[in-house]
Design a protein around this motif. Structure first.
Motif, mmCIF file in Angstrom:
data_model
loop_
_atom_site.group_PDB
_atom_site.id
_atom_site.type_symbol
_atom_site.label_atom_id
_atom_site.label_comp_id
_atom_site.label_asym_id
_atom_site.label_seq_id
_atom_site.Cartn_x
_atom_site.Cartn_y
_atom_site.Cartn_z
ATOM 1 N N SER A 531 0.709 -1.327 -0.125
ATOM 2 C CA SER A 531 -0.097 -0.162 0.047
ATOM 3 C C SER A 531 0.736 1.384 -0.039
ATOM 4 O O SER A 531 0.193 2.399 -0.163
ATOM 5 C CB SER A 531 -0.998 0.043 1.249
ATOM 6 O OG SER A 531 -1.778 -0.935 1.236
ATOM 7 N N VAL A 532 2.191 1.190 0.575
ATOM 8 C CA VAL A 532 2.685 2.494 0.672
ATOM 9 C C VAL A 532 3.661 2.911 -0.727
ATOM 10 O O VAL A 532 4.562 1.874 -0.955
ATOM 11 C CB VAL A 532 3.538 2.765 1.943
ATOM 12 C CG1 VAL A 532 4.438 3.738 2.034
ATOM 13 C CG2 VAL A 532 2.707 2.417 3.160
ATOM 14 N N GLY A 533 3.575 3.792 -1.425
ATOM 15 C CA GLY A 533 4.212 4.149 -2.625
ATOM 16 C C GLY A 533 5.407 4.888 -2.190
ATOM 17 O O GLY A 533 6.323 5.053 -3.026
ATOM 18 N N ARG A 597 -1.503 3.643 -1.567
ATOM 19 C CA ARG A 597 -2.446 3.167 -2.745
ATOM 20 C C ARG A 597 -3.371 2.631 -1.849
ATOM 21 O O ARG A 597 -3.617 1.643 -1.516
ATOM 22 C CB ARG A 597 -1.579 2.209 -3.247
ATOM 23 C CG ARG A 597 -0.487 2.567 -4.040
ATOM 24 C CD ARG A 597 0.177 1.648 -5.120
ATOM 25 N NE ARG A 597 1.173 0.736 -4.183
ATOM 26 C CZ ARG A 597 2.274 0.891 -3.987
ATOM 27 N NH1 ARG A 597 2.972 1.924 -4.340
ATOM 28 N NH2 ARG A 597 3.033 -0.077 -3.249
ATOM 29 N N LYS A 598 -4.241 3.621 -1.574
ATOM 30 C CA LYS A 598 -5.748 3.188 -0.938
ATOM 31 C C LYS A 598 -6.794 2.692 -1.948
ATOM 32 O O LYS A 598 -7.031 3.435 -2.759
ATOM 33 C CB LYS A 598 -6.309 4.244 -0.021
ATOM 34 C CG LYS A 598 -7.437 4.177 0.877
ATOM 35 C CD LYS A 598 -6.893 3.193 2.192
ATOM 36 C CE LYS A 598 -7.908 2.620 3.025
ATOM 37 N NZ LYS A 598 -7.381 1.926 4.096
ATOM 38 N N LYS A 599 -7.408 1.372 -1.746
ATOM 39 C CA LYS A 599 -8.274 0.815 -2.554
ATOM 40 C C LYS A 599 -9.687 1.610 -2.556
ATOM 41 O O LYS A 599 -10.060 1.936 -1.218
ATOM 42 C CB LYS A 599 -8.401 -0.368 -2.314
ATOM 43 C CG LYS A 599 -9.429 -1.343 -3.358
ATOM 44 C CD LYS A 599 -9.436 -2.815 -2.979
ATOM 45 C CE LYS A 599 -10.325 -3.516 -3.915
ATOM 46 N NZ LYS A 599 -10.490 -4.966 -3.485
ATOM 47 N N GLY A 603 -15.533 5.634 -6.887
ATOM 48 C CA GLY A 603 -14.783 6.814 -7.206
ATOM 49 C C GLY A 603 -13.185 6.474 -7.263
ATOM 50 O O GLY A 603 -12.790 5.368 -6.932
ATOM 51 N N GLU A 604 -12.434 7.527 -7.202
ATOM 52 C CA GLU A 604 -10.895 7.485 -7.080
ATOM 53 C C GLU A 604 -10.501 8.305 -5.965
ATOM 54 O O GLU A 604 -11.268 9.362 -5.580
ATOM 55 C CB GLU A 604 -10.320 7.948 -8.448
ATOM 56 C CG GLU A 604 -10.615 7.343 -9.684
ATOM 57 C CD GLU A 604 -10.172 5.917 -9.524
ATOM 58 O OE1 GLU A 604 -9.005 5.684 -8.695
ATOM 59 O OE2 GLU A 604 -10.511 4.866 -10.157
ATOM 60 N N LEU A 605 -9.373 7.879 -5.277
ATOM 61 C CA LEU A 605 -9.076 8.686 -4.062
ATOM 62 C C LEU A 605 -8.710 10.172 -4.449
ATOM 63 O O LEU A 605 -8.890 11.091 -3.548
ATOM 64 C CB LEU A 605 -7.770 8.034 -3.434
ATOM 65 C CG LEU A 605 -7.453 8.649 -2.185
ATOM 66 C CD1 LEU A 605 -8.482 8.384 -1.087
ATOM 67 C CD2 LEU A 605 -6.286 7.846 -1.681
ATOM 68 N N ALA A 606 -8.195 10.307 -5.642
ATOM 69 C CA ALA A 606 -7.928 11.742 -6.179
ATOM 70 C C ALA A 606 -9.110 12.772 -5.775
ATOM 71 O O ALA A 606 -8.997 13.915 -5.756
ATOM 72 C CB ALA A 606 -7.192 11.717 -7.318
ATOM 73 N N GLY A 607 -10.383 12.239 -6.160
ATOM 74 C CA GLY A 607 -11.441 12.766 -5.947
ATOM 75 C C GLY A 607 -11.880 13.482 -4.639
ATOM 76 O O GLY A 607 -12.462 14.491 -4.411
ATOM 77 N N ALA A 608 -11.236 12.980 -3.629
ATOM 78 C CA ALA A 608 -11.248 13.235 -2.182
ATOM 79 C C ALA A 608 -10.425 14.847 -1.985
ATOM 80 O O ALA A 608 -10.782 15.407 -0.881
ATOM 81 C CB ALA A 608 -10.773 12.425 -1.207
ATOM 82 N N TYR A 609 -9.510 14.964 -2.898
ATOM 83 C CA TYR A 609 -8.634 16.355 -2.856
ATOM 84 C C TYR A 609 -9.032 17.292 -3.854
ATOM 85 O O TYR A 609 -8.461 18.278 -3.634
ATOM 86 C CB TYR A 609 -7.375 15.887 -3.116
ATOM 87 C CG TYR A 609 -6.627 14.955 -1.996
ATOM 88 C CD1 TYR A 609 -6.554 15.151 -0.785
ATOM 89 C CD2 TYR A 609 -6.603 13.342 -2.226
ATOM 90 C CE1 TYR A 609 -5.899 14.314 0.226
ATOM 91 C CE2 TYR A 609 -6.206 12.551 -1.350
ATOM 92 C CZ TYR A 609 -5.847 12.946 -0.179
ATOM 93 O OH TYR A 609 -5.564 11.814 0.790
ATOM 94 N N THR A 650 -13.606 4.771 0.243
ATOM 95 C CA THR A 650 -12.267 3.851 0.452
ATOM 96 C C THR A 650 -12.837 2.474 1.009
ATOM 97 O O THR A 650 -13.911 2.433 2.049
ATOM 98 C CB THR A 650 -11.396 4.547 1.284
ATOM 99 O OG1 THR A 650 -11.926 4.818 2.531
ATOM 100 C CG2 THR A 650 -10.951 5.912 0.758
ATOM 101 N N SER A 651 -12.174 1.541 0.559
ATOM 102 C CA SER A 651 -12.477 0.201 1.130
ATOM 103 C C SER A 651 -11.939 0.083 2.380
ATOM 104 O O SER A 651 -10.867 0.718 2.911
ATOM 105 C CB SER A 651 -11.523 -0.889 0.072
ATOM 106 O OG SER A 651 -11.567 -2.264 0.707
ATOM 107 N N ASP A 652 -12.598 -0.728 3.365
ATOM 108 C CA ASP A 652 -12.198 -0.982 4.528
ATOM 109 C C ASP A 652 -10.883 -2.170 4.676
ATOM 110 O O ASP A 652 -10.717 -2.621 5.840
ATOM 111 C CB ASP A 652 -13.289 -1.374 5.324
ATOM 112 C CG ASP A 652 -14.076 -0.172 5.765
ATOM 113 O OD1 ASP A 652 -13.508 1.072 5.759
ATOM 114 O OD2 ASP A 652 -15.346 -0.038 6.264
#
Length: 858
Positions: A531-533, A597-599, A603-609, A650-652
């Motif tokens: 998960s960590v990039g 890299r959060k699943k 939507g996409e995580l970028a949408g939260a920003y 986001t996935s849990d």
């Protein structure tokens, strides 16, 4: 009276045989009393400190941030200097003095070494004023008089070898200040371990607050005859109770006690839990001791019955002996507990928390509780042997002393043991398959208790089979001596089972915690890999935020692709269904979507920003019926309210940021004032392709001026996780060592009493050719096989608990099961050495027996 005389005579006659049982009671009581005395002393120490340092009335900002918020923001909330003048005019005020204090600082010496405490206590910087004289006195030099002077507490000076004239550098949000030590102040009360530095008031205002003329609090002293409560009312009427927070000396002290008390309670109950385990193990030792003593005195008890003693008198005679044992062991344990508490205080002193023996607190409840526990546990442990003694027939006086070996465990006992073990195993299986943590925890607790009791009950049944298997591998190579040792271990399965059970309990907990700890590290490592990039993670050792000057140093490092800031904000979130909850928002730069890299499930995580957007976790979205595009109301605790759209769900899965809510720092900055915005809690960085090593070295160099922060690559981070879990496990293993020591005493006692029981038998074996060396070897091998039997049961049981516990943790994203085979095998092998050690004294005594006297004994 005859019963009492008989009990006293028997106790005196067998005091040597009961010595180890008394030591077990002593150790268990000592641990309980030591824990209570130590924590009571710490409470008294902090009570004294808070009582001495609290002003008659203290004035602080109405919504003053707590220690955690202060650290996140980088500086405490402040009052205008005019408040001091206003308070001075209030009726009943003798004096009012503004003060400055902050824990959001780092102090380093000329070698760039952090002067902070290593025990978790804070570094405190403040202004030197009259209120500080209540708890400190200047023992060397003088108080600071300007921006180039600083004063340090004597404990920190001693620990870090500081002297007058040495330079200290204070790192705060407003920048760095270099000043020379012109004074050293000594605590007149116990120093709880904090590192303390003092400036003159104008310097403290500038360095710690960045606001000349402001204060964090006002210390108010009442005139003679004016109570604290009355003074508080007068000040409230003058300056406004709704504008400022007012506390009397008692209220300030109570608030301090509450903050410290929660930590002390956790420590106290954790230590008492381990004392309880030691008591449980001690039960087996005492039970075995009295069982064997009753067996050895069968003929004596039969004679007592023959001359008129009834069952009740015999029963009471044994219980009185147990009572005497409990009283003696408990009284000695209380004294040892006080000594243990003093030892713990000295140990804390070596770590930086100086506790004075002048404050040693022994409440009357402590010895009473210790003695009651010791006596009750001892008498209860001896109850079954006492009942067995009462059933001895007068005809037993006509037989040889001792009882025949109990080769078969009772059928009823075996059935009960199998039912308990099977039910416990089913509960563990249910815990492993649970879909909710709360339900799984209940099943796990039930399974642990039932399987533990089941293994204890079924131990004699298992002894017959398991000991034979172990003997085939361990004892048979020693020929006839090994076969004799095997038969001795199998002679009385109940005794062997009880002796092994004492060792089993401690080792089961060791195995369980080893499995859980290794699985946690393996799961976290796997999660990091997946998960960590980011290449680098930058954070402090004690939760301090990354200050702007450190942030700037990071961003200036060459070869870095991007740097990501990560903050944490408190807010109340109201969903469209009308439900409001206090939540924590993770505000970060948009590049955080690359660093972790959060699943997502929608939507996409970028949408939260995006502007005025946030993400929510999968579980939270299901609970409130949220979907992409829905609006939630976010009331920032440190700012205003906002309507934010759900930009991603986001996935849990996984443990990193599980259920976290993300938003951008830009969005948060629209609603939280700059002076209330928390500093970066953690930062991430990614190097340009092929420049990882060079960037790592450059980043280390750039952050060298800020020793409070660690720059870690992924390998460093994995190692730190492993080290943290390892340190925690080592502490737990150290506490469990008490239970294992008591278990070892049980093995020693069992062997010693069995040697006495088999005196004539040993004499006969020696007479027909068994050498002293062979005799000692036989006893050592018997001890080894009993210890290995207990280890096998304990490790197997503990691994079952650990596997069920790991499956439960998988619900929180820790999905990797790892069995620490080196630890398990090492503990198993170590148990053989425990057996050898336990047999040293009994084997030596057996070898010294006179053959003729042994044959002639009864």
């Amino acid at each position: 009276m005859t019963v009492m005389k008989t009990s006293l005579r028997n106790f005196a006659a067998h005091k040597g045989r009961m010595a180890l049982s008394a030591i077990a009671v002593l150790l268990s009581v000592a641990f309980v009393c030591g824990t209570l005395v130590f924590t009571d002393t710490m409470n008294a120490t902090f009570d004294k400190l808070f009582g001495v340092t609290s002003a008659d009335v203290t004035v602080t900002p109405k919504e003053a941030a707590d220690e955690g918020e202060t650290q996140q923001r980088g500086r405490p909330d402040a009052l205008a200097g005019s408040v001091v003048d206003q308070v001075k005019k209030v009726e009943g005020v003798k004096s009012a003095e503004g003060g400055v204090i902050s824990m959001a600082v780092t102090v380093v010496n000329a070698k760039n070494e952090n002067m902070g405490s290593t025990t978790g206590a804070p570094t405190i910087a403040g202004s030197w004023n009259d209120n500080e004289l209540k708890s400190m006195k200047i023992s060397s030099g003088h108080a600071p008089r300007g921006p180039t002077e600083v004063m340090v507490d004597a404990d920190t000076a001693k620990k870090h070898h500081l002297a007058l004239g040495d330079e200290l550098r204070t790192i705060a949000l407003t920048g760095d200040l270099r000043a020379k030590i012109t004074g050293i102040a000594t605590f007149t009360v116990t120093n709880p371990g904090a590192a303390v530095v003092y400036f003159d008031t104008p310097t403290a205002q500038q360095v710690l607050l960045g606001a000349p003329g402001s204060f964090t609090h006002v210390n108010v002293v009442a005139k003679d005859g004016v109570s604290d409560d009355q003074l508080k009312k007068n000040i409230a009427a003058s300056v406004g109770a709704s504008t400022y927070k007012l506390q009397t000396a008692k209220e300030s002290a109570d608030a301090g006690r509450k903050d410290v008390g929660s930590f002390l309670d956790v420590m106290k109950y954790a230590m008492l839990a381990f004392a309880g385990i030691a008591f449980l193990v001690g039960i087996f030792l005492i039970f075995n001791t009295f069982s064997m003593l009753v067996a050895q005195r069968t003929r004596e008890i039969g004679l007592m019955r023959a001359i008129g003693a009834d069952r009740g008198q015999v029963n009471r005679s044994v219980l009185v002996e147990a009572l005497l044992l409990g009283v003696v062991g408990s009284v000695l344990g209380v004294g040892a507990g006080v000594g243990l508490a003093v030892g713990l205080m000295k140990l804390m002193g070596q770590m930086g928390m100086h506790l004075s023996t002048d404050d040693l607190t022994v409440l009357w409840t402590t010895p009473v509780l210790g003695i009651l526990l010791g006596v009750i546990v001892t008498v209860v442990s001896a109850y079954l042997p006492a009942r067995r003694a009462g059933k001895v027939s007068p005809m037993a006086a006509l037989r040889d002393a001792g009882t025949p070996g109990d080769r078969k465990a009772g059928v009823v006992r075996a059935v009960i043991g199998l039912v308990l073990t099977g039910t416990g195993g089913a509960a563990l299986f249910a815990a492993a398959g649970a879909t909710k943590a709360t339900t799984g925890s209940l099943w796990l607790g039930l399974g642990v208790v039932l399987t533990l009791i089941g293994f204890i009950v079924i131990g004699p049944l298992l002894a017959g089979g398991v000991v034979k298997v172990l003997a085939g591998a361990v004892l048979r190579p020693f020929g006839s001596v090994g076969r004799l040792a095997e038969r001795n271990a199998l002679r009385n399965p109940r005794r062997t089972g009880a002796t092994a059970a004492a060792l089993m309990i401690g080792l089961a907990l060791v195995a369980c915690l080893s499995v859980v700890g290794s699985s946690m590290v393996a799961s976290a490592t796997d999660e990091l890999d997946r998960s960590v990039g980011a290449d680098f993670i930058i954070q402090s050792q004690n939760g301090q935020p990354v200050l702007p000057q450190a942030d700037q140093a990071l961003r200036s490092v060459p070869g870095i692709d991007h740097v990501t800031a990560y903050k944490v904000l408190d807010a109340k979130i109201t969903t469209p269904d009308g439900k409001a909850e206090d939540k924590t928002l993770s505000a970060a730069d948009p590049t955080y979507a690359q660093d972790v890299r959060k699943k997502t499930v929608s939507g996409e995580l970028a949408g939260a920003y995006a502007k005025n957007a946030l993400s929510v976790g999968e579980g939270y979205a299901k609970e409130h019926g949220l979907k992409l595009g829905d609006e939630v109301t976010v009331a920032f605790k440190a700012g205003s309210s906002a309507k934010l759209k759900v930009g991603a769900i986001t996935s849990d899965e996984g443990s990193i940021d599980r259920g976290a809510m993300y938003t951008s720092i830009t969005t948060a900055a629209q609603y939280v004032p700059a002076d209330k915005m928390p500093q970066n809690l953690i930062m991430f960085a990614k190097a340009e392709d092929g420049k990882q090593d060079a960037a790592y070295s450059a980043m280390k160099d750039a952050m060298a001026a800020y020793p409070q922060y660690d720059v870690r690559n992924q390998a460093d981070y994995k190692k730190s996780l492993k080290d943290q879990v390892g340190q925690l496990l080592n502490i737990v293993y150290g506490l469990l060592a008490l239970a294992i020591i008591v278990a070892v005493l049980g093995v020693v006692n069992t062997l010693a009493l069995s040697v006495v029981e088999r005196t004539r038998e040993i004499g006969l074996m020696r007479a027909i050719g068994l050498s002293r060396r062979q005799l000692r070897r036989m006893i050592r091998l018997e001890s080894v096989v009993i210890a290995l039997f207990g280890a096998l049961l304990g490790l197997g049981l503990g691994m079952g608990w650990g596997i069920a516990g790991q499956q439960l943790l998988a619900l929180q994203g820790l999905k990797v099961l790892e069995i620490p085979w080196p630890t398990i095998l090492g503990v198993f092998a170590g148990s053989a050495f425990v057996g050898l050690f336990a047999a040293l004294v009994p084997a030596f005594r057996a070898g010294r027996m006179n053959v003729l006297n042994a044959i002639g004994s009864e």
